[in-house]
Design a protein around this motif. Structure first.
Motif, PDB file in Angstrom:
ATOM      1  N   PHE A  36       0.822  -1.205   0.000  1.00  0.00           N
ATOM      2  CA  PHE A  36       0.000   0.000   0.000  1.00  0.00           C
ATOM      3  C   PHE A  36       0.865   1.268   0.000  1.00  0.00           C
ATOM      4  O   PHE A  36       0.383   2.341   0.299  1.00  0.00           O
ATOM      5  CB  PHE A  36      -0.919  -0.006   1.221  1.00  0.00           C
ATOM      6  CG  PHE A  36      -2.131  -0.877   1.066  1.00  0.00           C
ATOM      7  CD1 PHE A  36      -3.394  -0.319   0.974  1.00  0.00           C
ATOM      8  CD2 PHE A  36      -2.014  -2.248   1.002  1.00  0.00           C
ATOM      9  CE1 PHE A  36      -4.521  -1.121   0.827  1.00  0.00           C
ATOM     10  CE2 PHE A  36      -3.124  -3.062   0.858  1.00  0.00           C
ATOM     11  CZ  PHE A  36      -4.380  -2.492   0.770  1.00  0.00           C
ATOM     12  N   GLU A  37       2.130   1.138  -0.359  1.00  0.00           N
ATOM     13  CA  GLU A  37       3.018   2.302  -0.357  1.00  0.00           C
ATOM     14  C   GLU A  37       2.590   3.366  -1.358  1.00  0.00           C
ATOM     15  O   GLU A  37       2.904   4.535  -1.180  1.00  0.00           O
ATOM     16  CB  GLU A  37       4.461   1.872  -0.598  1.00  0.00           C
ATOM     17  CG  GLU A  37       5.013   1.117   0.587  1.00  0.00           C
ATOM     18  CD  GLU A  37       6.416   0.576   0.386  1.00  0.00           C
ATOM     19  OE1 GLU A  37       7.214   0.712   1.318  1.00  0.00           O
ATOM     20  OE2 GLU A  37       6.693   0.025  -0.693  1.00  0.00           O
ATOM     21  N   THR A  38       1.869   2.993  -2.396  1.00  0.00           N
ATOM     22  CA  THR A  38       1.422   3.986  -3.381  1.00  0.00           C
ATOM     23  C   THR A  38       0.019   4.513  -3.098  1.00  0.00           C
ATOM     24  O   THR A  38      -0.446   5.406  -3.792  1.00  0.00           O
ATOM     25  CB  THR A  38       1.454   3.390  -4.810  1.00  0.00           C
ATOM     26  OG1 THR A  38       0.586   2.261  -4.850  1.00  0.00           O
ATOM     27  CG2 THR A  38       2.861   2.984  -5.199  1.00  0.00           C
ATOM     28  N   LEU A  60      -9.427   6.330   6.350  1.00  0.00           N
ATOM     29  CA  LEU A  60      -8.569   5.330   6.980  1.00  0.00           C
ATOM     30  C   LEU A  60      -7.115   5.517   6.556  1.00  0.00           C
ATOM     31  O   LEU A  60      -6.841   5.855   5.398  1.00  0.00           O
ATOM     32  CB  LEU A  60      -9.015   3.921   6.583  1.00  0.00           C
ATOM     33  CG  LEU A  60     -10.440   3.559   6.967  1.00  0.00           C
ATOM     34  CD1 LEU A  60     -10.878   2.295   6.256  1.00  0.00           C
ATOM     35  CD2 LEU A  60     -10.539   3.369   8.466  1.00  0.00           C
ATOM     36  N   PRO A  61      -6.181   5.266   7.476  1.00  0.00           N
ATOM     37  CA  PRO A  61      -4.770   5.312   7.090  1.00  0.00           C
ATOM     38  C   PRO A  61      -4.467   4.106   6.201  1.00  0.00           C
ATOM     39  O   PRO A  61      -4.808   2.985   6.549  1.00  0.00           O
ATOM     40  CB  PRO A  61      -4.037   5.221   8.430  1.00  0.00           C
ATOM     41  CG  PRO A  61      -4.993   4.490   9.323  1.00  0.00           C
ATOM     42  CD  PRO A  61      -6.373   4.886   8.864  1.00  0.00           C
ATOM     43  N   ALA A  62      -3.882   4.326   5.056  1.00  0.00           N
ATOM     44  CA  ALA A  62      -3.631   3.201   4.152  1.00  0.00           C
ATOM     45  C   ALA A  62      -2.179   3.111   3.717  1.00  0.00           C
ATOM     46  O   ALA A  62      -1.663   2.030   3.485  1.00  0.00           O
ATOM     47  CB  ALA A  62      -4.520   3.313   2.914  1.00  0.00           C
ATOM     48  N   HIS A  63      -1.513   4.241   3.576  1.00  0.00           N
ATOM     49  CA  HIS A  63      -0.156   4.291   3.032  1.00  0.00           C
ATOM     50  C   HIS A  63       0.814   3.497   3.915  1.00  0.00           C
ATOM     51  O   HIS A  63       0.831   3.654   5.124  1.00  0.00           O
ATOM     52  CB  HIS A  63       0.303   5.753   2.929  1.00  0.00           C
ATOM     53  CG  HIS A  63       1.653   5.909   2.339  1.00  0.00           C
ATOM     54  ND1 HIS A  63       1.882   5.799   0.990  1.00  0.00           N
ATOM     55  CD2 HIS A  63       2.846   6.146   2.909  1.00  0.00           C
ATOM     56  CE1 HIS A  63       3.158   5.968   0.760  1.00  0.00           C
ATOM     57  NE2 HIS A  63       3.774   6.189   1.910  1.00  0.00           N
ATOM     58  N   GLY A  64       1.601   2.605   3.304  1.00  0.00           N
ATOM     59  CA  GLY A  64       2.602   1.869   4.072  1.00  0.00           C
ATOM     60  C   GLY A  64       3.036   0.582   3.396  1.00  0.00           C
ATOM     61  O   GLY A  64       2.536   0.213   2.329  1.00  0.00           O
ATOM     62  N   PRO A  65       3.959  -0.131   4.022  1.00  0.00           N
ATOM     63  CA  PRO A  65       4.539  -1.341   3.428  1.00  0.00           C
ATOM     64  C   PRO A  65       3.704  -2.601   3.601  1.00  0.00           C
ATOM     65  O   PRO A  65       4.153  -3.690   3.267  1.00  0.00           O
ATOM     66  CB  PRO A  65       5.873  -1.470   4.167  1.00  0.00           C
ATOM     67  CG  PRO A  65       5.590  -0.893   5.517  1.00  0.00           C
ATOM     68  CD  PRO A  65       4.624   0.246   5.261  1.00  0.00           C
ATOM     69  N   HIS A  66       2.492  -2.493   4.122  1.00  0.00           N
ATOM     70  CA  HIS A  66       1.639  -3.663   4.346  1.00  0.00           C
ATOM     71  C   HIS A  66       0.952  -4.090   3.036  1.00  0.00           C
ATOM     72  O   HIS A  66       0.851  -3.318   2.099  1.00  0.00           O
ATOM     73  CB  HIS A  66       0.602  -3.371   5.434  1.00  0.00           C
ATOM     74  CG  HIS A  66      -0.097  -2.068   5.232  1.00  0.00           C
ATOM     75  ND1 HIS A  66       0.461  -0.857   5.581  1.00  0.00           N
ATOM     76  CD2 HIS A  66      -1.294  -1.772   4.696  1.00  0.00           C
ATOM     77  CE1 HIS A  66      -0.369   0.115   5.270  1.00  0.00           C
ATOM     78  NE2 HIS A  66      -1.445  -0.419   4.726  1.00  0.00           N
ATOM     79  N   THR A  67       0.453  -5.325   3.036  1.00  0.00           N
ATOM     80  CA  THR A  67      -0.205  -5.879   1.841  1.00  0.00           C
ATOM     81  C   THR A  67      -1.715  -5.987   1.980  1.00  0.00           C
ATOM     82  O   THR A  67      -2.391  -6.406   1.047  1.00  0.00           O
ATOM     83  CB  THR A  67       0.365  -7.274   1.518  1.00  0.00           C
ATOM     84  OG1 THR A  67       0.207  -8.106   2.667  1.00  0.00           O
ATOM     85  CG2 THR A  67       1.832  -7.197   1.131  1.00  0.00           C
ATOM     86  N   ALA A  68      -2.247  -5.630   3.149  1.00  0.00           N
ATOM     87  CA  ALA A  68      -3.692  -5.689   3.354  1.00  0.00           C
ATOM     88  C   ALA A  68      -4.109  -4.633   4.371  1.00  0.00           C
ATOM     89  O   ALA A  68      -3.290  -4.146   5.151  1.00  0.00           O
ATOM     90  CB  ALA A  68      -4.114  -7.076   3.838  1.00  0.00           C
ATOM     91  N   LEU A  69      -5.389  -4.316   4.338  1.00  0.00           N
ATOM     92  CA  LEU A  69      -5.951  -3.352   5.278  1.00  0.00           C
ATOM     93  C   LEU A  69      -7.323  -3.856   5.698  1.00  0.00           C
ATOM     94  O   LEU A  69      -8.192  -4.079   4.853  1.00  0.00           O
ATOM     95  CB  LEU A  69      -6.075  -1.976   4.624  1.00  0.00           C
ATOM     96  CG  LEU A  69      -6.540  -0.826   5.489  1.00  0.00           C
ATOM     97  CD1 LEU A  69      -5.510  -0.501   6.568  1.00  0.00           C
ATOM     98  CD2 LEU A  69      -6.797   0.404   4.642  1.00  0.00           C
ATOM     99  N   ILE A  70      -7.487  -4.100   7.003  1.00  0.00           N
ATOM    100  CA  ILE A  70      -8.801  -4.461   7.523  1.00  0.00           C
ATOM    101  C   ILE A  70      -9.543  -3.144   7.669  1.00  0.00           C
ATOM    102  O   ILE A  70      -9.201  -2.309   8.493  1.00  0.00           O
ATOM    103  CB  ILE A  70      -8.696  -5.228   8.851  1.00  0.00           C
ATOM    104  CG1 ILE A  70      -7.910  -6.525   8.610  1.00  0.00           C
ATOM    105  CG2 ILE A  70     -10.079  -5.519   9.415  1.00  0.00           C
ATOM    106  CD1 ILE A  70      -7.599  -7.311   9.855  1.00  0.00           C
ATOM    107  N   MET A  71     -10.543  -2.953   6.815  1.00  0.00           N
ATOM    108  CA  MET A  71     -11.213  -1.663   6.699  1.00  0.00           C
ATOM    109  C   MET A  71     -12.231  -1.403   7.805  1.00  0.00           C
ATOM    110  O   MET A  71     -12.179  -0.374   8.461  1.00  0.00           O
ATOM    111  CB  MET A  71     -11.924  -1.559   5.346  1.00  0.00           C
ATOM    112  CG  MET A  71     -11.013  -1.702   4.142  1.00  0.00           C
ATOM    113  SD  MET A  71      -9.986  -0.273   3.882  1.00  0.00           S
ATOM    114  CE  MET A  71     -11.142   0.874   3.188  1.00  0.00           C
ATOM    115  N   ALA A  72     -13.179  -2.319   7.982  1.00  0.00           N
ATOM    116  CA  ALA A  72     -14.290  -2.055   8.896  1.00  0.00           C
ATOM    117  C   ALA A  72     -14.960  -3.355   9.304  1.00  0.00           C
ATOM    118  O   ALA A  72     -14.812  -4.382   8.649  1.00  0.00           O
ATOM    119  CB  ALA A  72     -15.310  -1.145   8.229  1.00  0.00           C
TER     120      ALA A  72
END
Length: 104
Positions: A36-38, A60-72
């Motif tokens: 999610f860096e881009t 939601l904060p999204a930017h970073g080196p992770h590959t997934a985001l638990i949204m809600a």
């Protein structure tokens, strides 16, 4: 234009869920290893399609080196559904990894 509007969407017909289903977790992921860096921003929103009206929006904060985001998470209470924004970044490479993170 990329990055504007809703790039991904989920449709959940809560009234069609069985009575024992008391929650749903929404997540976005990239199992190919992309991060999610881009991603500069992310949001999760609830829209009542029958009314054509947005009921809630969470940035939601999204930017970073992770590959997934638990949204809600959407949970059923006494007669009503509620939504809680989570925005938790997680690193996972499979659906099983994502499921385990969501259950935590």
């Amino acid at each position: 234009m990329a990055g504007e509007g809703d790039n991904e969407s989920f449709v959940a017909c809560l009234s069609r869920l069985p009575p024992h289903a008391d929650g749903i977790v929404f997540a976005v992921s990239s199992f190919d290893g992309s991060t999610f860096e881009t991603v500069q921003s992310a949001h999760c929103r609830i829209v009542d399609e029958s009314l054509g009206r947005e009921l809630a929006r969470y940035g939601l904060p999204a930017h970073g080196p992770h590959t997934a985001l638990i949204m809600a998470e959407v949970t059923r209470g006494t007669g009503a559904w509620t939504m809680a924004a989570i925005g938790e970044p997680v690193a996972c490479t499979t659906f099983a990894d994502l499921l385990q993170a969501a259950e935590a």
